[in-house]
Design a protein around this motif. Structure first.
Motif, mmCIF file in Angstrom:
data_model
loop_
_atom_site.group_PDB
_atom_site.id
_atom_site.type_symbol
_atom_site.label_atom_id
_atom_site.label_comp_id
_atom_site.label_asym_id
_atom_site.label_seq_id
_atom_site.Cartn_x
_atom_site.Cartn_y
_atom_site.Cartn_z
ATOM 1 N N ALA A 107 -22.431 17.493 -7.479
ATOM 2 C CA ALA A 107 -21.222 17.460 -6.647
ATOM 3 C C ALA A 107 -20.455 18.784 -6.614
ATOM 4 O O ALA A 107 -20.019 19.217 -5.538
ATOM 5 C CB ALA A 107 -20.305 16.323 -7.117
ATOM 6 N N ILE A 144 -17.453 11.055 -7.749
ATOM 7 C CA ILE A 144 -18.848 11.476 -7.904
ATOM 8 C C ILE A 144 -19.836 10.397 -7.504
ATOM 9 O O ILE A 144 -21.018 10.683 -7.329
ATOM 10 C CB ILE A 144 -19.133 11.920 -9.347
ATOM 11 C CG1 ILE A 144 -18.935 10.757 -10.314
ATOM 12 C CG2 ILE A 144 -18.265 13.080 -9.741
ATOM 13 C CD1 ILE A 144 -19.363 11.079 -11.723
ATOM 14 N N VAL A 147 -14.186 16.243 -11.010
ATOM 15 C CA VAL A 147 -15.525 15.661 -11.127
ATOM 16 C C VAL A 147 -15.901 15.483 -12.594
ATOM 17 O O VAL A 147 -16.426 14.444 -13.005
ATOM 18 C CB VAL A 147 -16.556 16.560 -10.412
ATOM 19 C CG1 VAL A 147 -17.974 16.075 -10.706
ATOM 20 C CG2 VAL A 147 -16.312 16.549 -8.909
ATOM 21 N N ALA A 206 -22.777 14.058 -11.007
ATOM 22 C CA ALA A 206 -21.689 14.828 -11.594
ATOM 23 C C ALA A 206 -22.043 16.304 -11.709
ATOM 24 O O ALA A 206 -21.158 17.158 -11.779
ATOM 25 C CB ALA A 206 -21.340 14.279 -12.972
ATOM 26 N N PRO A 224 -11.904 15.635 -3.036
ATOM 27 C CA PRO A 224 -11.996 14.974 -4.355
ATOM 28 C C PRO A 224 -10.634 14.671 -4.963
ATOM 29 O O PRO A 224 -10.456 13.633 -5.616
ATOM 30 C CB PRO A 224 -12.766 16.002 -5.206
ATOM 31 C CG PRO A 224 -13.519 16.832 -4.225
ATOM 32 C CD PRO A 224 -12.632 16.920 -3.018
#
Length: 314
Positions: free
Chosen positions: A240, A294, A281, A237, A108
């Motif tokens: 994740a 996300i 996120v 969201a 991420p």
């Protein structure tokens, strides 16, 4: 939010947690099978799980033409997805599970970094701080010196980078490409690559190992189905960050089955990286225009394409 919606979100969280637990068992099994070439493992994983699953999903495709709108980007995305899978499997065979997960958890952070030049996102102070925080966590875990670093660390980092690159491309072209194209391209490339290399690396398998290969495919399919269900029931969201639960399973499996000790620095670095990922996120769900972290498909489901009902947002 109504009680019904709250129940659906809770259900999605629990199902996604189960899905990531299944994938943790899958990854531990990859480590068990590390005597075999990663290409042999991938070939049978595709044969027993991703191939039938993807073909079933393709049967529902309404589009008649599979010709990509952006052929080179579709090919690059497929190549990166193949690389993410291969490098991750190689890293699992060489490193403790916890260390591999910490490296993969930088995905991420890397997505957010790559989104700046490729998606036109702005490198604001919050994004920059979280990127740096995530990388600091990795440094704490690895404590890089010539004596400590090995090939497995490079492979884990390459897997995270490939996964991030594929996610950014998915976000860039997802609105213009049909799902069937995005499903087929990495699947075909995976099968061609592993199938061709299988000729050179194939090692005869006793029945028990063949059964483990089959179980590997079943776990991959089951984990994918659970994650898809989780994403259908709860916002991306919210779901994740559940991937970070895998660090718990990695610690348990590594200690019980592989005698892998987890030191204080590893847990501290993992905590820093996970915190950065969760905050990333949360931030992208409120600030980011493209939301590549996300809104992109889960990279564990290599070869199976975007999440159903989620493609239109890509």
């Amino acid at each position: 939010m109504t009680i019904t919606n709250n129940s659906l979100v809770l259900r999605g969280l629990l199902i996604s947690l189960l899905g990531y637990a299944v994938f943790s068992v899958h990854d531990a099994l990859v480590k068990v099978l590390s005597d075999y070439s990663v290409f042999q493992i991938i070939f049978f994983a595709m044969l027993f799980s991703y191939l039938p699953f993807s073909l079933v999903r393709l049967a529902d495709a309404r589009a008649l033409s599979l010709r990509p709108v952006h052929p080179w980007l579709v090919f690059l995305r497929a190549t990166l997805m193949v690389g993410a899978l291969c490098f991750a499997f190689m890293a699992f065979s060489r490193l403790p599970l916890v260390q591999v997960y910490v490296l993969l958890f930088t995905t991420p952070v890397l997505i957010s970094l790559l989104a700046v030049p490729f998606l036109g996102e702005r490198l604001q102070a919050g994004r920059a701080v979280l990127i740096i925080l995530g990388l600091i966590g990795v440094l704490v875990v690895l404590r890089p010196t010539p004596q400590r670093l090995e090939l497995g660390h490079l492979l884990g980092a390459l897997s995270a980078f490939c996964g991030a690159g594929a996610a950014v491309i998915s976000r860039k072209i997802g609105r213009q490409e049909i799902s069937a194209t995005l499903i087929l391209s990495p699947l075909i490339l995976n099968i061609i690559t592993s199938g061709c290399l299988l000729y050179f690396v194939y090692k005869p398998m006793p029945l028990v190992d063949l059964c483990l290969m089959f179980l590997l495919g079943v776990l991959a399919l089951l984990g994918q189905l659970l994650l898809l269900t989780g994403y259908r029931n709860a916002p991306a969201a919210v779901v994740a960050p559940m991937q970070y639960s895998q660090i718990i399973w990695a610690t348990i499996f590594g200690s019980v089955f592989f005698k892998e000790a987890v030191d204080t620095f590893t847990m501290l670095g993992a905590t820093i990286t996970i915190t950065a990922g969760i905050l990333m996120v949360w931030r992208e769900s409120r600030v980011s225009v493209h939301q590549p972290v996300i809104r992109s498909r889960n990279m564990r489901s290599v070869g199976s394409g975007p999440i159903p009902g989620f493609e239109s947002e890509n």
